[in-house]
Design an enzyme around this catalytic site. Structure first.
Site, PDB file in Angstrom:
ATOM      1  CG  HIS A 224      69.606 -22.295 -41.067  1.00 14.07           C
ATOM      2  ND1 HIS A 224      69.547 -23.309 -42.000  1.00 14.07           N
ATOM      3  CD2 HIS A 224      68.694 -22.634 -40.105  1.00 14.07           C
ATOM      4  CE1 HIS A 224      68.663 -24.216 -41.628  1.00 14.07           C
ATOM      5  NE2 HIS A 224      68.121 -23.820 -40.489  1.00 14.07           N
TER       6      HIS A 224
ATOM      7  CD  GLU B  87      65.944  -2.657 -32.635  1.00 12.57           C
ATOM      8  OE1 GLU B  87      64.721  -2.476 -32.586  1.00 12.57           O
ATOM      9  OE2 GLU B  87      66.464  -3.715 -33.072  1.00 12.57           O
TER      10      GLU B  87
END
Length: 349
Positions: free
Chosen positions: A309, A77
């Site tokens: 994707h 993060e």
């Protein structure tokens, strides 16, 4: 244009190209952060457990006893946050270098300011993503914001490249087909973000059917309830199975509509000078993206393929934007026996 202005313009061309590529990296790192469930690796913002670097477990417990530290997720993060900060610095450099050029004829100064505002808003979405505990509405807007920043960077780069050629060429006028394709692409990106933020990627098993049915049981009202209250934590989602199925099917139907629009756009622009290659690329990227989406369902959403994707969505978006650029200017950049007006007349007949 004097030598100093030309030199700054050259720097801006390369800087905006680097910004375009770097924005892509930041988006893919952000997607991976989400895929490995590290979006709440640091429960606060902008620091991590009150620190600029990932702290030890003891400090984390004292700062947030309700959120145990996972060093890998927290590091992932914070890595994404630092990359996003660097991207903001790149945008500031673009604005700073462009300040002295702002009065030059045709210089895209306003576009540079729009890019700066978009990055600031995107930073706010990043903060709200954490503080609102992955609220799907904010996560989806964060994805669309990233696409917006990427598109602005690419468009600014193309504008600066054209300005460096010291001429401002005439443009083709837009047609409704472009507006329809662009609108459906934005809708499909939003649906993809909604699928991801609600963890509906494998709500449907099987392809082309969903859970063995062409029209499975769905709860559309709950799946697309955009005014739902902010819950305590949306990690792994809160919707029931039928609601997630509705979201997944909405994404599939959106892809079908987008495919029809892109094929129609290719058909309507195929005779225009310079458009055959760009539109073939767009249709090919869409076909590849459909295959990747189907593979994600059939293979139960492996993380690496889900990331591919996302990369496919970025490539398709940038491909369509580049095709639109070619539509505006290719008729004057490429020698042809037929002018734009004649081509357009032929297409509309």
């Amino acid at each position: 244009m004097n030598a100093g202005s030309q030199r700054r313009l050259n720097w801006l061309v390369w800087l905006t190209l680097a910004g375009t590529l770097f924005t892509t990296v930041v988006m893919l790192v952000g997607a991976w952060t989400r895929l490995v469930d590290a979006g709440l690796g640091c429960p606060d913002w902008p620091g991590c457990y009150g620190k600029l670097l990932v702290p030890d477990s003891e400090h984390a417990y004292l700062h947030h006893p309700d959120a145990p530290l996972d060093p890998f997720k927290a590091s992932m993060e914070m890595f994404h946050r630092y990359l996003a900060t660097l991207l903001g610095i790149v945008v500031l450099l673009v604005v700073r270098l462009g300040w002295s050029q702002r009065r030059q004829a045709a210089y895209p100064w306003r576009l540079s300011l729009v890019l700066l505002v978009a990055v600031i808003i995107q930073g706010a979405f990043g903060a709200y993503t954490v503080t609102l505990k992955l609220w799907p509405q904010v996560v989806t807007l964060h994805l669309l914001g990233g696409m917006c920043v990427l598109a602005l960077f690419l468009w600014l780069h193309l504008r600066l490249r054209r300005l460096r050629r010291t001429h401002d060429a005439p443009r083709r006028q837009p047609t409704p087909w472009w507006g329809m394709a662009a609108g459906l692409l934005v809708l499909q990106l939003a649906l993809g973000g909604w699928v991801s933020s609600n963890y509906a990627g494998i709500a449907c098993q099987g392809m082309p059917t969903c859970n063995g049915e062409w029209w499975p049981s769905m709860d559309v009202s709950e799946g697309f309830h955009l005014t739902q209250t902010v819950g305590p934590n949306y990690l792994h989602g809160q919707l029931h199975a039928d609601a997630r199925t509705a979201i997944h099917m909405g994404h599939r139907l959106g892809g079908l509509l987008l495919g029809v629009a892109l094929i129609m756009l290719w058909w309507r622009t195929r005779l225009a000078p310079g458009m055959a290659g760009p539109m073939r690329l767009v249709v090919a990227l869409f076909a590849i993206q459909c295959l990747i989406g189907a593979a994600n369902v059939l293979m139960w959403l492996p993380l690496w393929l889900a990331l591919v994707h996302t990369a496919g969505a970025i490539a398709l978006s940038m491909g369509l934007l580049w095709a639109w650029w070619q539509w505006r200017y290719a008729c004057v950049d490429i020698k042809s026996k037929r002018g734009c007006a004649e081509v357009l007349k032929l297409q509309m007949s």
